[in-house]
Design a protein around this motif. Structure first.
Motif, PDB file in Angstrom:
ATOM      1  N   GLU A  99       1.663  -9.993  -1.762  1.00  0.00           N
ATOM      2  CA  GLU A  99       1.024 -11.149  -2.381  1.00  0.00           C
ATOM      3  C   GLU A  99      -0.462 -10.867  -2.593  1.00  0.00           C
ATOM      4  N   GLY A 100      -1.079 -11.724  -3.393  1.00  0.00           N
ATOM      5  CA  GLY A 100      -2.525 -11.662  -3.595  1.00  0.00           C
ATOM      6  C   GLY A 100      -2.989 -10.376  -4.240  1.00  0.00           C
ATOM      7  N   LYS A 101      -4.134  -9.879  -3.767  1.00  0.00           N
ATOM      8  CA  LYS A 101      -4.741  -8.682  -4.366  1.00  0.00           C
ATOM      9  C   LYS A 101      -3.859  -7.446  -4.188  1.00  0.00           C
ATOM     10  N   LEU A 102      -3.134  -7.405  -3.090  1.00  0.00           N
ATOM     11  CA  LEU A 102      -2.243  -6.258  -2.867  1.00  0.00           C
ATOM     12  C   LEU A 102      -1.177  -6.183  -3.965  1.00  0.00           C
ATOM     13  N   LYS A 103      -0.613  -7.317  -4.275  1.00  0.00           N
ATOM     14  CA  LYS A 103       0.399  -7.371  -5.353  1.00  0.00           C
ATOM     15  C   LYS A 103      -0.213  -6.867  -6.667  1.00  0.00           C
ATOM     16  N   GLU A 104      -1.406  -7.330  -6.969  1.00  0.00           N
ATOM     17  CA  GLU A 104      -2.085  -6.910  -8.211  1.00  0.00           C
ATOM     18  C   GLU A 104      -2.301  -5.397  -8.248  1.00  0.00           C
ATOM     19  N   GLU A 105      -2.794  -4.849  -7.135  1.00  0.00           N
ATOM     20  CA  GLU A 105      -3.108  -3.415  -7.099  1.00  0.00           C
ATOM     21  C   GLU A 105      -1.840  -2.560  -7.183  1.00  0.00           C
ATOM     22  N   ILE A 106      -0.780  -3.019  -6.545  1.00  0.00           N
ATOM     23  CA  ILE A 106       0.488  -2.278  -6.602  1.00  0.00           C
ATOM     24  C   ILE A 106       1.019  -2.273  -8.031  1.00  0.00           C
ATOM     25  N   GLU A 107       0.931  -3.412  -8.686  1.00  0.00           N
ATOM     26  CA  GLU A 107       1.418  -3.487 -10.071  1.00  0.00           C
ATOM     27  C   GLU A 107       0.550  -2.634 -11.004  1.00  0.00           C
TER      28      GLU A 107
END
Ligand code: MN
Length: 205
Positions: A99-107
């Motif tokens: 979730e959050g920034k981690l989700k963004e960076e993984i994507e």
């Protein structure tokens, strides 16, 4: 203050059937305890080093005298990696996706969460011998990358942030899975708590 084995916040049986209770028990009380005991022994007489938190000790590994450096990497890495491990597989309040920034960076780095899982799984499947597969980020928390590290090496030793890791030593899975490492890696996806992984990542920034 000597390093200490952290308590688990859940029962050894809490990850059944994916990771069995006996493996959890031995992994925690024998293997992790062994790393802690050996690390404390190595650091005896090195008061400047033994007073450092484990993360700081590994991040500044070049300041550790050469004659004990590899042992600190082995045992100190073992202590950090396992402490990290127990936390990211904590089943309480488990979230199945980042979730959050981690989700963004993984994507951003892998296209999608599924794309990341595929790449991480392939990397873990091909690690030769004992070690860990790590998802790491640079010190700003970006430039995600997946690396295999032998033995107890980890991203901290390379000035990177450890985001996610899987223990691929046989002691982590052999009792239940024997030589079937791919089945263990599949089971890992059923126990990773992405709430915890996301929280740790956010705190590291
Ligand atoms: Mn282990």
């Amino acid at each position: 203050m000597a390093h200490q084995l952290p308590d688990l916040a859940y029962d050894y049986s809490a990850l059944e059937p994916h990771i069995d209770a006996r493996t959890m028990d031995i992994h925690h009380t024998k293997h992790h305890q062994g790393y802690v005991d050996k690390l404390n022994k190595i650091l005896e007489g090195h008061d400047d080093l033994s007073s450092k938190p484990i993360v700081d000790l590994l991040r500044s590994i070049n300041k550790v005298p050469e004659d004990i450096r590899q042992q600190v990497i082995n045992q100190g890495g073992g202590h950090f990696n396992h402490s990290f491990w127990w936390e990211i597989i904590n089943p309480k309040d488990r979230l199945e996706e980042p979730e959050g920034k981690l989700k963004e960076e993984i994507e951003k780095a892998f296209g999608s969460f599924e794309g990341f899982k595929t790449e991480f799984t392939e990397k873990a499947t091909t690690l030769f011998g004992s070690g860990w597969t790590w998802l790491g980020a640079d010190e700003n928390g970006t430039a995600f990358h997946i690396h295999n590290h032998s033995n107890q090496e980890n991203p901290l030793l390379h000035n990177h942030i450890p985001v996610l890791g899987i223990d691929l030593w046989e002691h982590a899975y052999y009792l239940k899975y024997q030589n079937r490492r791919p089945e263990y890696i599949e089971a890992f996806w059923h126990v990773v708590n992405w709430r915890e992984v996301s929280r740790r990542y956010q705190n590291a920034l």
